[in-house]
Design an enzyme around this catalytic site. Structure first.
Site, short mmCIF file in Angstrom:
data_model
loop_
_atom_site.label_atom_id
_atom_site.label_comp_id
_atom_site.label_asym_id
_atom_site.label_seq_id
_atom_site.Cartn_x
_atom_site.Cartn_y
_atom_site.Cartn_z
N ASP A 209 -10.78 1.51 -3.56
CA ASP A 209 -11.34 1.01 -2.01
C ASP A 209 -12.73 0.94 -2.12
O ASP A 209 -13.55 0.57 -1.01
CB ASP A 209 -11.11 2.22 -0.87
CG ASP A 209 -9.61 1.83 -0.32
OD1 ASP A 209 -8.99 0.74 -0.99
OD2 ASP A 209 -8.92 2.65 0.04
N ASP B 200 0.87 -1.13 0.08
CA ASP B 200 0.12 -0.04 -0.10
C ASP B 200 0.84 1.24 -0.03
O ASP B 200 2.09 1.21 0.29
CB ASP B 200 -0.84 -0.14 1.30
CG ASP B 200 -2.21 0.48 1.08
OD1 ASP B 200 -2.37 1.62 0.00
OD2 ASP B 200 -3.06 0.22 1.59
C1 GLA Z 1 -5.87 1.78 2.22
C2 GLA Z 1 -6.14 0.62 1.14
C3 GLA Z 1 -7.34 -0.30 1.79
C4 GLA Z 1 -6.75 -0.68 2.98
C5 GLA Z 1 -6.38 0.23 4.05
C6 GLA Z 1 -5.68 -0.20 5.17
O1 GLA Z 1 -6.92 2.48 2.40
O2 GLA Z 1 -6.47 1.21 0.10
O3 GLA Z 1 -7.62 -1.37 0.99
O4 GLA Z 1 -5.88 -1.77 2.86
O5 GLA Z 1 -5.42 1.21 3.44
O6 GLA Z 1 -5.41 0.66 6.28
#
Ligand code: GLA
Length: 701
Positions: A506, A442
């Site tokens: 997301d 990430d």
């Molecule tokens: C980001 C990612 C999510 C998740 C969160 C965890 O927002 O896009 O999918 O993994 O971080 O903190």
């Protein structure tokens, strides 16, 4: 003036470049394969343009790298200076062999290489440039395009976006001046993804000549189309260099990212027909071929930061039961991470949440036949971490400037060897200690103050991220990496050379997802597109969706689940199993076939097809209430016209009382490719938030 030229062929197309003695090459022809025809002379003869009053006597050469020093007054392809002394270049041809063009200017003391290549199978053109300083005085580079393409068309498709709503298509017609997208966020970005299409008026999914361009770079970039005052249009793309970021000492070089270009005469689907196989075989070097994408179960929307092994093992049981093949433990597993304000940088297991480490959970997951994956965010650190307490100066920035936080975190300076080695060491320790075959990588904040030792460092930080991933991939050859950046903020071909999946958004709301995935699919094949079944009420929108809609949307990507499965009733879990089983039955088709976006006359019906020579799956999703009480038939062009297909509806029965009787009863209706293309598939009554999927099995011949 003597000119020569060269030709590049691939994917049933030819490109003819001419190479004048001064200036960069010029693209004179890009069209159907020329066979025996030699067009270089004719292309050369066609280059001179009428000269209106008010312009320079020699006209303005729009080359693959236009130079102000040659009299070009539009946006230059190259800009730089030596101690404030502007570079006035007049590059001259040194050699042009097999697409590698070398130009030099002895007075300006620079050498430029342009490397052009056409993929033989797909016809995708790649272009990159390399500049070398030949002078003892350092050269500060401000801009170097990866190429400048002269577009015959002014109708542009570009992409906007934001967190939870990526890849918003924006169409506009270039009138005069510049249409520019710049990105200064240090990742590929949500708001200015480096993709652009230029097409003839009215181009669409299946019609019109279009050119698609993508700059493969995961850092800052600039991409623009410019209409010059004489009517010509140039499109340039390159890395956005910050002041003083690239200063070349004598003999040093700067390499631009690669610009990929594809041309189609059959609209955006024709582009995807070239780009999808290109990504599969060239960008990803065929590494996903023959490797069925495991169905993921991701813990994020199930537990967020609330980790406890018993719950997580219980979720693993439920996930395995419905057909998951890989279990990904998301954020929250490491030391000092009760929420998103602390812990980043300390990549060891939280002993309070996991008193026996991750082994019991991993063993349990593996005993259920699933692979294990782990979330990491290696480029970042919270101030509240042991790492930054020990090394507060390890972040990008400059003393005396207060850096704004993003999600409560800072960006580590990975250009410093000690920082890089520390992070690499921590991740390697995890990969060595545990059976981890997958990292969800990430990157959750924009870069600001991207400075290292007082100099701009977005460029070298981007390269450091690549190096970090490459090193891990080399040491752990079976490791797969998912590229995530607050959803789809790092989606580009350069990251895809070293990652295996892109977390596109997301947003797991299927209504939003249908639109996001549609745009994403122009440039990326479905098997790299992470797509999850979320909870009934989407966490990122105020919308609730049926399991059928969620499942039929996730079915068409690299499928996964991301929800608390304990909240599902036994019937829902059965339905989930059936959806996952359906995905597995069709996985080869879904991940290796041809994806074509279909057009329904009602724009709120988003439809597409994935086909191969054994059949197809066709999906139609109603994202809003239809404009009319009955939906028009959905035309499905592109199938073998004289082949016969058995058409079955494989999603839940529709509401319509009167409909095509066999389809209504779940039986097959035999139709030719010609009928499907011209008359189309009858659609049931679909309300907003409903989808239907048809299976087409090729029976004759
Ligand atoms: C980001 C990612 C999510 C998740 C969160 C965890 O927002 O896009 O999918 O993994 O971080 O903190």
């Amino acid at each position: 003036m003597t000119m020569t030229g060269f030709r590049l062929d691939g994917g049933n197309q030819s490109l003819v470049f001419v190479t004048p003695p001064t200036g960069a090459p010029r693209l004179g022809y890009w069209g159907p394969d020329l066979g025996e025809l030699d067009l270089v002379d004719q292309v050369m003869a066609l280059l001179p343009r009428a000269l209106p009053g008010g312009m320079l006597d020699q006209g303005e050469a729009l080359s693959w790298l236009p130079e102000p020093g040659q009299g070009f007054t539009g946006y230059p392809g190259l800009a730089g200076h030596r101690n404030g002394q502007t570079l006035i270049s007049q590059l001259a041809l040194v050699s042009a062999e097999a697409g590698r063009v070398v130009l030099q200017d002895d007075l300006a003391a620079i050498r430029l290489e342009i490397v052009l290549a056409v993929d033989p199978a797909t016809g995708v053109l790649s272009s990159r440039t390399r500049l070398t300083n030949l002078d003892p005085v350092p050269l500060t580079l401000d801009w170097l395009a990866a190429g400048a393409f002269e577009s015959p068309h002014a109708q542009m498709l570009m992409f906007d976006g934001r967190w939870t709503r990526e890849f918003i298509p924006v169409r506009q017609t270039l009138t005069t001046g510049l249409l520019m997208k710049e990105n200064r966020t240090g990742h590929t970005s949500h708001h200015a993804p480096p993709f652009m299409v230029a097409g003839e008026p009215g181009f669409g999914e299946q019609m019109g000549e279009v050119y698609g361009l993508h700059l493969a770079w995961s850092g800052d970039h600039r991409m623009f189309a410019e209409r010059l005052r004489d009517g010509r249009i140039q499109i340039q793309a390159g890395e956005l260099l910050h002041p003083g970021e690239v200063i070349l000492a004598r003999g040093e070089t700067y390499d631009s990212p690669t610009l990929y270009l594809a041309r189609s005469e059959t609209g955006l689907n024709g582009l995807s027909d070239r780009l999808h196989p290109f990504v599969r075989d060239q960008i990803m070097a065929g590494r996903l071929r023959g490797s069925p994408r495991p169905v993921n179960y991701n813990t994020w929307e199930a537990v967020y930061f609330g980790h406890d092994p018993a719950t997580l093992m219980g979720l693993a049981d439920l996930a395995a039961e419905v057909g998951a093949e890989r279990y990904v433990l998301d954020d929250g597993w490491f030391r000092g991470r009760p929420n998103d304000r602390s812990g980043l940088g300390d990549w060891s297991v939280d002993a309070t949440k996991y008193p026996q480490g991750l082994k019991p959970l991993i063993d349990h997951v593996r005993s259920l036949g699933m692979a294990f994956g782990l979330w990491v965010e290696p480029e970042m650190a919270n101030a509240d971490s042991d790492l930054l307490r020990a090394h507060p100066d390890w972040i990008l920035g400059i003393p005396g400037r207060i850096q704004p936080l993003g999600r409560g975190q800072y960006v580590l300076d990975l250009t410093r060897p000690e920082v890089f080695d520390n992070i690499r060491g921590q991740i390697e320790a995890l990969l060595s200690e545990y059976e981890i075959s997958y990292l969800k990588w990430d990157m959750n904040r924009d870069l600001t103050h991207a400075l290292s030792a007082g100099r701009s460092a977005a460029h070298s930080q981007t390269l450091a991220v690549y190096r970090l991933m490459d090193g891990l991939k080399a040491r752990y050859p079976n490791l797969e990496i998912e590229s995530c950046s607050s959803g789809g903020g790092r989606a580009d071909y350069e990251i895809l050379k070293r990652t295996d999946r892109i977390w596109v958004s997301d947003c797991n709301d299927p209504v939003e997802r249908q639109a996001i995935q549609r745009s994403f699919s122009i440039f990326f094949p479905p098997e790299v597109m992470g797509s999850h079944i979320g909870p009934a009420a989407a966490h990122t929108t105020a919308r609730t969706a049926s399991l059928a809609m969620r499942g039929l949307t996730a079915l068409f990507g690299h499928m996964g689940m991301e929800a608390d499965l304990r909240a599902f009733t036994p019937e829902e879990r059965q339905q989930l199993s059936a959806l996952i089983a359906l995905h597995k039955v069709h996985r080869d088709l879904l991940h290796g076939g041809r994806l074509a976006r279909l057009i329904h006359p009602d724009p709120s019906c988003l439809a597409f097809m994935v086909s191969n020579n054994t059949g197809a799956l066709v999906s139609a999703a109603q994202v809003e209430t239809p404009a009319t009480s009955v939906l028009a038939h959905l035309r499905v062009p592109g199938l073998a016209p004289d082949a016969q297909y058995d058409v079955r509806m494989i999603s839940k029965a529709p509401r319509s009382a009167r409909w095509i009787p066999p389809l209504l009863k779940g039986q097959a209706l035999r139709l030719s490719g010609a009928a499907l293309g011209a008359a189309g598939l009858p659609l049931p009554v679909l309300r907003a938030g409903e989808a239907v999927v048809f299976e087409l099995t090729r029976v004759i011949p």
